[in-house]
Motif scaffolding. Structure first.
Motif, mmCIF file in Angstrom:
data_model
loop_
_atom_site.group_PDB
_atom_site.id
_atom_site.type_symbol
_atom_site.label_atom_id
_atom_site.label_comp_id
_atom_site.label_asym_id
_atom_site.label_seq_id
_atom_site.Cartn_x
_atom_site.Cartn_y
_atom_site.Cartn_z
ATOM 1 N N GLN A 196 98.745 106.012 106.289
ATOM 2 C CA GLN A 196 98.543 107.070 105.418
ATOM 3 C C GLN A 196 99.929 107.903 105.174
ATOM 4 O O GLN A 196 100.177 108.322 103.994
ATOM 5 C CB GLN A 196 97.698 108.304 106.563
ATOM 6 C CG GLN A 196 96.367 107.585 106.686
ATOM 7 C CD GLN A 196 95.456 108.054 105.795
ATOM 8 O OE1 GLN A 196 95.761 108.811 104.710
ATOM 9 N NE2 GLN A 196 94.424 107.534 105.771
ATOM 10 N N GLU A 197 100.823 108.058 106.258
ATOM 11 C CA GLU A 197 102.109 108.495 105.709
ATOM 12 C C GLU A 197 102.825 107.762 104.429
ATOM 13 O O GLU A 197 103.671 108.262 103.812
ATOM 14 C CB GLU A 197 103.096 108.632 106.981
ATOM 15 C CG GLU A 197 102.591 109.426 108.032
ATOM 16 C CD GLU A 197 103.436 109.181 109.205
ATOM 17 O OE1 GLU A 197 104.593 108.660 109.198
ATOM 18 O OE2 GLU A 197 102.897 109.854 110.256
ATOM 19 N N ALA A 198 102.680 106.471 104.702
ATOM 20 C CA ALA A 198 103.454 105.464 103.764
ATOM 21 C C ALA A 198 102.965 105.916 102.309
ATOM 22 O O ALA A 198 103.540 106.026 101.320
ATOM 23 C CB ALA A 198 103.440 104.128 104.068
ATOM 24 N N ILE A 199 101.744 105.827 102.227
ATOM 25 C CA ILE A 199 100.976 105.991 100.770
ATOM 26 C C ILE A 199 101.137 107.330 100.255
ATOM 27 O O ILE A 199 101.279 107.643 99.131
ATOM 28 C CB ILE A 199 99.394 105.694 100.802
ATOM 29 C CG1 ILE A 199 98.446 106.410 101.778
ATOM 30 C CG2 ILE A 199 99.327 104.116 100.953
ATOM 31 C CD1 ILE A 199 97.234 106.265 101.532
ATOM 32 N N ALA A 200 100.973 108.478 101.209
ATOM 33 C CA ALA A 200 101.198 109.786 100.900
ATOM 34 C C ALA A 200 102.771 109.889 100.305
ATOM 35 O O ALA A 200 102.838 110.617 99.220
ATOM 36 C CB ALA A 200 101.128 110.836 102.143
ATOM 37 N N ALA A 201 103.794 109.275 100.844
ATOM 38 C CA ALA A 201 105.167 109.437 100.416
ATOM 39 C C ALA A 201 105.313 108.494 99.140
ATOM 40 O O ALA A 201 105.836 108.933 98.076
ATOM 41 C CB ALA A 201 105.968 108.888 101.266
ATOM 42 N N MET A 202 104.515 107.386 98.839
ATOM 43 C CA MET A 202 104.604 106.420 97.919
ATOM 44 C C MET A 202 104.046 107.055 96.553
ATOM 45 O O MET A 202 104.514 106.749 95.417
ATOM 46 C CB MET A 202 103.996 105.255 98.244
ATOM 47 C CG MET A 202 104.246 103.987 97.495
ATOM 48 S SD MET A 202 103.128 102.590 98.176
ATOM 49 C CE MET A 202 104.139 102.113 99.448
ATOM 50 N N LEU A 203 102.853 107.516 96.775
ATOM 51 C CA LEU A 203 102.155 108.356 95.773
ATOM 52 C C LEU A 203 102.390 109.498 95.163
ATOM 53 O O LEU A 203 101.960 110.152 94.179
ATOM 54 C CB LEU A 203 100.632 108.293 95.965
ATOM 55 C CG LEU A 203 99.989 106.768 96.304
ATOM 56 C CD1 LEU A 203 98.589 106.805 96.708
ATOM 57 C CD2 LEU A 203 100.307 105.921 94.915
ATOM 58 N N GLU A 204 103.503 110.435 95.805
ATOM 59 C CA GLU A 204 103.821 111.671 95.525
ATOM 60 C C GLU A 204 104.365 111.725 94.087
ATOM 61 O O GLU A 204 103.932 112.720 93.394
ATOM 62 C CB GLU A 204 104.960 111.933 96.480
ATOM 63 C CG GLU A 204 105.442 113.457 96.480
ATOM 64 C CD GLU A 204 104.174 114.272 96.711
ATOM 65 O OE1 GLU A 204 103.938 115.357 96.267
ATOM 66 O OE2 GLU A 204 103.463 113.990 97.568
ATOM 67 N N SER A 205 105.104 110.748 93.743
ATOM 68 C CA SER A 205 105.496 110.847 92.131
ATOM 69 C C SER A 205 104.370 110.772 91.259
ATOM 70 O O SER A 205 104.327 111.230 89.865
ATOM 71 C CB SER A 205 106.562 109.810 91.832
ATOM 72 O OG SER A 205 106.048 108.691 91.795
ATOM 73 N N VAL A 206 103.224 110.251 91.498
ATOM 74 C CA VAL A 206 102.229 109.904 90.716
ATOM 75 C C VAL A 206 101.368 111.016 90.646
ATOM 76 O O VAL A 206 100.902 111.448 89.640
ATOM 77 C CB VAL A 206 101.129 108.610 91.172
ATOM 78 C CG1 VAL A 206 100.038 108.398 90.377
ATOM 79 C CG2 VAL A 206 102.032 107.343 91.270
ATOM 80 N N LYS A 207 101.383 111.848 91.743
ATOM 81 C CA LYS A 207 100.571 113.156 91.769
ATOM 82 C C LYS A 207 100.983 114.166 91.054
ATOM 83 O O LYS A 207 100.537 115.179 90.670
ATOM 84 C CB LYS A 207 100.354 113.635 93.106
ATOM 85 C CG LYS A 207 99.489 112.583 93.930
ATOM 86 C CD LYS A 207 99.511 112.735 95.553
ATOM 87 C CE LYS A 207 99.295 114.195 95.877
ATOM 88 N NZ LYS A 207 99.071 114.539 97.233
#
Length: 173
Positions: free
Chosen positions: A112-123
């Motif tokens: 969860q932490e990894a995808i939250a950080a990873m997808l921040e720029s997409v959001k």
């Protein structure tokens, strides 16, 4: 190894170098025993996706009249300075998150932490979020799980991770 660290390593040039070296070593070992190795060469996957490949993914996702409005938004976003690269990077980022869902060892807090950080720029852009959600839906609808070991990542866990990626994209901080 935490899921985010494993995911970063698996998408790194170092991992590719080591994997290629292992294949070469295995082939030499087979040849030394008089066995001719055979293999299939596959095209690049999402991790190594270049701008042209990201563009192909976008075109495939936005095919059809139901996506006409989003297609126009992507074109408008691409006209802005630097945003063509931003769209391609968003596609690559979502592809990496989807691959992580298939390959990261079960440790859901770290995932969860990894995808939250990873997808921040997409959001940061509603258009990019919509493209990401289309990619997630396409992945959920496919049976092509070449990278997923179902003994480690069960169908239920994979579905849970797909939903976590979808929710991460939808929820704004």
């Amino acid at each position: 190894m935490p899921a985010d660290k494993l995911g970063r390593f698996m998408t790194s040039p170092e991992f590719l170098r080591r994997a290629n070296a292992a294949v070469v070593q295995a082939c030499r070992g087979l040849q030394a025993k008089g066995i001719a190795p055979a293999w299939i060469e596959r095209g690049p996957i999402g991790i190594t996706m270049q701008g042209e490949q990201a563009q192909e993914v976008i075109e495939e996702l936005l095919r059809g009249s139901e996506h006409a409005a989003l297609r126009r938004q992507v074109v408008e976003l691409g006209k802005q300075e630097g945003d063509t690269q931003r769209v391609s990077e968003a596609v690559r980022t979502v592809a990496r998150a989807l691959l992580l869902a298939k390959t990261a060892m079960p440790a859901e807090g770290a995932f969860q932490e990894a995808i939250a950080a990873m997808l921040e720029s997409v959001k940061q852009s509603r258009t990019l979020v919509e493209i990401g959600l289309l990619m997630v839906d396409a992945e959920a609808a496919t049976c092509d799980d070449v990278f997923r070991d179902r003994k480690v990542i069960s169908d239920a866990l994979f579905a849970q991770r797909i939903e976590a990626i979808r929710n991460t994209l939808i929820l704004r901080d």
